[in-house]
Scaffold this motif. Structure first.
Motif, PDB file in Angstrom:
ATOM      1  N   ASP A  86     109.846   4.441  41.586  1.00 44.19           N
ATOM      2  CA  ASP A  86     109.807   5.758  40.946  1.00 44.19           C
ATOM      3  C   ASP A  86     108.412   6.372  41.058  1.00 44.19           C
ATOM      4  OD1 ASP A  86     112.470   5.647  40.282  1.00 44.19           O
ATOM      5  OD2 ASP A  86     112.127   5.043  38.198  1.00 44.19           O
ATOM      6  N   GLU A  87     107.390   5.552  40.814  1.00 44.88           N
ATOM      7  CA  GLU A  87     106.018   6.057  40.896  1.00 44.88           C
ATOM      8  C   GLU A  87     105.682   6.481  42.319  1.00 44.88           C
ATOM      9  OE1 GLU A  87     102.369   7.424  39.851  1.00 44.88           O
ATOM     10  OE2 GLU A  87     104.034   6.896  38.539  1.00 44.88           O
ATOM     11  N   LEU A  88     106.119   5.709  43.307  1.00 47.32           N
ATOM     12  CA  LEU A  88     105.889   6.102  44.696  1.00 47.32           C
ATOM     13  C   LEU A  88     106.575   7.428  45.019  1.00 47.32           C
ATOM     14  CD1 LEU A  88     106.176   2.691  46.559  1.00 47.32           C
ATOM     15  CD2 LEU A  88     104.136   4.101  46.294  1.00 47.32           C
ATOM     16  N   CYS A  89     107.800   7.612  44.511  1.00 48.85           N
ATOM     17  CA  CYS A  89     108.510   8.874  44.745  1.00 48.85           C
ATOM     18  C   CYS A  89     107.791  10.041  44.078  1.00 48.85           C
ATOM     19  CB  CYS A  89     109.950   8.764  44.247  1.00 48.85           C
ATOM     20  SG  CYS A  89     110.971   7.696  45.274  1.00 48.85           S
ATOM     21  N   VAL A  90     107.300   9.822  42.862  1.00 52.86           N
ATOM     22  CA  VAL A  90     106.552  10.875  42.167  1.00 52.86           C
ATOM     23  C   VAL A  90     105.283  11.203  42.951  1.00 52.86           C
ATOM     24  CG1 VAL A  90     105.176  11.326  40.085  1.00 52.86           C
ATOM     25  CG2 VAL A  90     107.490  10.414  39.877  1.00 52.86           C
ATOM     26  N   GLN A  91     104.596  10.160  43.425  1.00 55.70           N
ATOM     27  CA  GLN A  91     103.372  10.376  44.197  1.00 55.70           C
ATOM     28  C   GLN A  91     103.671  11.124  45.499  1.00 55.70           C
ATOM     29  OE1 GLN A  91     100.174   9.736  43.354  1.00 55.70           O
ATOM     30  NE2 GLN A  91     100.931   9.119  41.345  1.00 55.70           N
ATOM     31  N   LEU A  92     104.765  10.740  46.179  1.00 51.75           N
ATOM     32  CA  LEU A  92     105.132  11.424  47.423  1.00 51.75           C
ATOM     33  C   LEU A  92     105.457  12.889  47.152  1.00 51.75           C
ATOM     34  CD1 LEU A  92     105.777  11.395  50.458  1.00 51.75           C
ATOM     35  CD2 LEU A  92     108.118  10.806  49.841  1.00 51.75           C
ATOM     36  N   ALA A  93     106.231  13.158  46.108  1.00 46.45           N
ATOM     37  CA  ALA A  93     106.582  14.544  45.785  1.00 46.45           C
ATOM     38  C   ALA A  93     105.322  15.346  45.466  1.00 46.45           C
ATOM     39  CB  ALA A  93     107.560  14.581  44.609  1.00 46.45           C
ATOM     40  N   GLY A  94     104.397  14.771  44.718  1.00 50.14           N
ATOM     41  CA  GLY A  94     103.141  15.460  44.408  1.00 50.14           C
ATOM     42  C   GLY A  94     102.324  15.725  45.654  1.00 50.14           C
ATOM     43  N   ARG A  95     102.272  14.725  46.517  1.00 51.19           N
ATOM     44  CA  ARG A  95     101.511  14.904  47.768  1.00 51.19           C
ATOM     45  C   ARG A  95     102.166  15.989  48.627  1.00 51.19           C
ATOM     46  NH1 ARG A  95      98.616  10.310  50.973  1.00 51.19           N
ATOM     47  NH2 ARG A  95      97.557  10.412  48.986  1.00 51.19           N
ATOM     48  N   LEU A  96     103.508  16.013  48.691  1.00 51.80           N
ATOM     49  CA  LEU A  96     104.199  17.065  49.454  1.00 51.80           C
ATOM     50  C   LEU A  96     103.862  18.443  48.895  1.00 51.80           C
ATOM     51  CD1 LEU A  96     107.743  15.536  50.040  1.00 51.80           C
ATOM     52  CD2 LEU A  96     106.072  16.132  51.791  1.00 51.80           C
ATOM     53  N   ARG A  97     103.885  18.568  47.571  1.00 48.29           N
ATOM     54  CA  ARG A  97     103.571  19.865  46.969  1.00 48.29           C
ATOM     55  C   ARG A  97     102.138  20.295  47.294  1.00 48.29           C
ATOM     56  NH1 ARG A  97     106.033  17.510  42.482  1.00 48.29           N
ATOM     57  NH2 ARG A  97     108.230  18.002  42.452  1.00 48.29           N
ATOM     58  N   ARG A  98     101.204  19.342  47.213  1.00 52.43           N
ATOM     59  CA  ARG A  98      99.807  19.683  47.526  1.00 52.43           C
ATOM     60  C   ARG A  98      99.654  20.067  49.003  1.00 52.43           C
ATOM     61  NH1 ARG A  98      99.196  15.384  44.124  1.00 52.43           N
ATOM     62  NH2 ARG A  98      98.787  13.894  45.800  1.00 52.43           N
ATOM     63  N   MET A  99     100.331  19.357  49.879  1.00 50.52           N
ATOM     64  CA  MET A  99     100.261  19.677  51.303  1.00 50.52           C
ATOM     65  C   MET A  99     100.862  21.058  51.567  1.00 50.52           C
ATOM     66  SD  MET A  99     101.244  15.976  52.940  1.00 50.52           S
ATOM     67  CE  MET A  99     101.364  16.558  54.611  1.00 50.52           C
ATOM     68  N   VAL A 100     102.014  21.321  50.932  1.00 51.91           N
ATOM     69  CA  VAL A 100     102.667  22.623  51.111  1.00 51.91           C
ATOM     70  C   VAL A 100     101.777  23.720  50.550  1.00 51.91           C
ATOM     71  CG1 VAL A 100     104.614  24.035  50.335  1.00 51.91           C
ATOM     72  CG2 VAL A 100     105.019  21.737  51.216  1.00 51.91           C
TER      73      VAL A 100
END
Length: 191
Positions: A86-100
């Motif tokens: 779950d934490e990895l998914c949250v981190q990935l989603a956050g990283r995607l948002r920052r990249m976008v």
């Protein structure tokens, strides 16, 4: 009077009584020893049986405790893995948002994204010109930047609102990528 035969009779009687008493005492001693040995053997047998029962009970309790510990460990391991996933998914989603958010600030990228969503830009006749005008109007007068990083525009007199923001694109990417990411984490995704 002769005291010898009388004394001999008394001596014989005493010797016989003494022999009978000694023999009777010996038999009684043997009987008591045999009873003592039998009682000791019975006590020893009961003690061994109780010790065996206690050992079996202790083994059963130890096995139950071992199984409980193994089960608790498996649950803790599963919970830790789920929390990590779950934490990895949250981190990935956050990283995607920052990249976008970093990429969406580029108006050319937004224009290309909209054109790619609508078509490849090589449409026949007036359709290409109309598409170009529509894209310009999206990023010109009809577009607003009040949606944060990105644009918001309205179609058909405000009936439809389309937001192309870092948040919406990040969420869209996350929704698209998360099932594949989770499958990789679970080891079920084949490339």
């Amino acid at each position: 009077m002769d005291t010898k035969p009388t004394s001999h009779g008394i001596d014989t009687l005493i010797a016989r009584l003494h022999g009978d008493g000694v023999e009777s005492g010996r038999r009684e001693a043997e009987r008591l020893v045999a009873e003592g040995r039998a009682a000791a053997a019975e006590i020893l047998t009961r003690a061994h049986a109780e010790a065996d029962a206690l050992r079996a009970e202790a083994r059963t309790a130890a096995e139950a405790e071992r199984q409980a510990v193994v089960h608790a460990f498996e649950l803790a391991k599963r919970d830790a893995l789920l929390a990590l996933k779950d934490e990895l998914c949250v981190q990935l989603a956050g990283r995607l948002r920052r990249m976008v958010a970093g990429e969406i600030a580029d108006p050319d990228l937004l224009r290309q994204t909209v054109l790619a969503a609508v078509g490849d830009g090589a449409l026949p006749g007036d359709a290409d010109r109309l598409l170009g005008e529509a894209a310009r109007s999206l990023f010109g007068d009809g577009a607003g930047s009040d949606a944060g990083g990105g644009v918001r525009f309205r179609l058909a007199e405000g009936d439809v609102v389309v937001e192309v923001t870092d948040e919406t694109l990040g969420q869209l990417l996350a929704e698209h990528l998360m099932p594949r990411f989770r499958a990789r984490l679970d080891g079920t995704h084949a490339d």
